[in-house]
Scaffold this active site. Structure first.
Site, PDB file in Angstrom:
ATOM      1  N   HIS A   1      -9.940   0.051   8.862  1.00 12.62           N
ATOM      2  CA  HIS A   1      -8.323  -0.251   8.773  1.00 12.62           C
ATOM      3  C   HIS A   1      -8.089   0.771   7.713  1.00 12.62           C
ATOM      4  O   HIS A   1      -8.772   0.692   6.572  1.00 12.62           O
ATOM      5  CB  HIS A   1      -8.157  -1.625   8.665  1.00 12.62           C
ATOM      6  CG  HIS A   1      -6.700  -1.980   8.337  1.00 12.62           C
ATOM      7  ND1 HIS A   1      -5.550  -1.175   8.884  1.00 12.62           N
ATOM      8  CD2 HIS A   1      -6.134  -2.580   7.059  1.00 12.62           C
ATOM      9  CE1 HIS A   1      -4.413  -1.565   8.396  1.00 12.62           C
ATOM     10  NE2 HIS A   1      -4.627  -2.425   7.249  1.00 12.62           N
TER      11      HIS A   1
ATOM     12  N   ASN B   1      -0.425   3.369   5.874  1.00  3.81           N
ATOM     13  CA  ASN B   1      -1.036   2.027   6.625  1.00  3.81           C
ATOM     14  C   ASN B   1       0.047   1.657   7.840  1.00  3.81           C
ATOM     15  O   ASN B   1       1.426   1.301   7.479  1.00  3.81           O
ATOM     16  CB  ASN B   1      -1.151   0.741   5.587  1.00  3.81           C
ATOM     17  CG  ASN B   1      -1.481  -0.738   6.485  1.00  3.81           C
ATOM     18  OD1 ASN B   1      -1.587  -0.704   7.499  1.00  3.81           O
ATOM     19  ND2 ASN B   1      -1.695  -1.584   5.515  1.00  3.81           N
TER      20      ASN B   1
ATOM     21  N   CYS C   1      -2.594  -7.282   9.521  1.00  4.63           N
ATOM     22  CA  CYS C   1      -3.433  -5.834   9.826  1.00  4.63           C
ATOM     23  C   CYS C   1      -4.718  -5.891  10.452  1.00  4.63           C
ATOM     24  O   CYS C   1      -5.435  -4.748  11.016  1.00  4.63           O
ATOM     25  CB  CYS C   1      -3.770  -5.111   8.440  1.00  4.63           C
ATOM     26  SG  CYS C   1      -2.420  -4.730   7.622  1.00  4.63           S
TER      27      CYS C   1
END
Ligand code: UT7
Length: 333
Positions: free
Chosen positions: A255, A285, A115
């Site tokens: 994020h 996500n 990520c």
């Protein structure tokens, strides 16, 4: 004169199909209430269709970026594709994207830091600009998370979505763009978040498929704890060493993994919720695409000179924070 790497445009693409919490309620034992309260996610986009990889979305995001900035694809010198879901193990998805947009003079490659991929790729691309080596570099984050999500695993299938977004980096001599970064890795985090099979350690077999080892494996609560601490640590560190306080920071660009992680990071930084970019409710996500998708969604509200603090955390573990000064006013088109 010092050269910095300014973001001079953003482009984005998300697939049309909307996977709602209501639809997930039919697939696994969950509720909209649980998902919203634990993650802040309402819906995500899913790329449907045969033979559609992350590059399909990456190409559209880069094309959107080229159109908005009026850039000729032939002038692009480097494309770095941040992804954990490449079309294939090789060639690089960046190669497929550069071919797809006609960037015939660019070299391209992929970057995988889970990520944190976009953050690492942005940091890397910025170096080529700062060194004076290149003048037009594209960083594109593209992930088709639905390809590695087990839609019978309620703890994970609610979290992820598909999408892509890209930024153009060009040199600035007025101090705009990437100004500082703190990037970290702790490989001892491997057991808590990974995809067990499909790589060289455990190539695909009938058994790996039967054991569902080609899907995301995550020990959510452990990852959550690390994420909260680490993302806040590096964001705070970047603020401190650049003498930035709450008033100086125009936007936190986190994020988008879990709204609770984002809130904890903002709290620790002393940044109010009105300054936090948030679109996890609509996209979930999207791994490498979350941060540039935020920049694309909020582009209209950004002003030249705004101080942005980007922060991410992901598998590896990997994490980091980048401080950058925004270079232009509002949406390009
Ligand atoms: O971006 C890369 C990094 N990844 C992350 O940042 C993700 C970090 N982790 C998280 O966001 C959270 O840990 C999750 C959202 C994955 C899970 O939330 P949690 O509050 O940590 O829940 P938990 O895993 O501790 O599970 C609590 C309970 C469990 O039930 P029991 O054992 O207490 O009976 C789970 O089985 O919630 C259950 N549960 C669910 N219930 C309804 C797990 N998933 C679901 C679900 N619906 N979808």
């Amino acid at each position: 004169m010092k050269i910095t790497a300014a973001i001079t445009g953003v482009g984005a693409y998300v697939p049309e199909y909307v996977l709602t919490n209501a639809e997930l309620e039919k697939l696994v034992d969950t509720t909209d209430e649980w998902i919203m309260s634990r993650t802040g996610i309402r819906e995500r986009r899913i790329l449907k269709g045969e033979d559609q990889g992350s590059s399909v979305m990456g190409i559209k995001a880069v094309q959107n970026l080229l159109d908005k900035t009026g850039t000729d694809a032939k002038d692009i010198e480097l494309i770095i594709c941040a992804t954990v879901t490449p079309d294939m193990l090789f060639p690089a998805t960046g190669n497929i994207i550069s071919n797809g947009v006609g960037a015939i003079n660019a070299f391209s490659y992929d970057m995988n830091a889970a990520c944190s991929s976009f953050l690492y790729a942005l940091a890397t691309g910025a170096q080529f600009i700062q060194a004076g080596t290149y003048k037009k570099v594209i960083i594109v984050g593209a992930d088709k998370m639905s390809a590695i999500v087990d839609y019978t695993d309620r703890a994970n299938c609610i979290l992820f979505g598909d999408g892509a977004a890209a930024v153009l980096l060009e040199p600035s001599t007025d101090g705009f763009g990437v100004l500082d970064m703190v990037l970290r890795t702790d490989g001892s985090g491997e057991p808590y978040l990974h995809q067990k099979a499909g790589g060289s350690r455990r190539p695909p077999t009938y058994e790996t498929i039967d054991r569902k080892e080609h899907y995301i494996y995550q020990e959510g609560a452990t990852v959550f704890k690390f994420a909260v601490k680490s993302m806040a640590d590096v964001a705070a560190q970047v603020m401190e060493r650049n003498h930035l306080n709450n008033d100086d920071v125009a936007w936190l660009v986190p994020h988008q993994a879990n709204k609770r992680i984002i809130d904890a990071t903002a709290n620790r930084m002393g940044v109010g919720p009105e300054k936090v970019m948030l679109n996890i409710d609509r996209y979930g996500n999207t791994t490498s695409a979350t941060i540039p998708l935020c920049l694309a969604d909020y582009e209209g509200q950004l002003r030249r000179g705004d101080n942005l603090v980007l922060a991410a955390f992901g598998g590896g573990f990997t994490w980091g924070s980048i401080y950058l000064k925004w270079a232009y006013d509002g949406s390009l088109r």
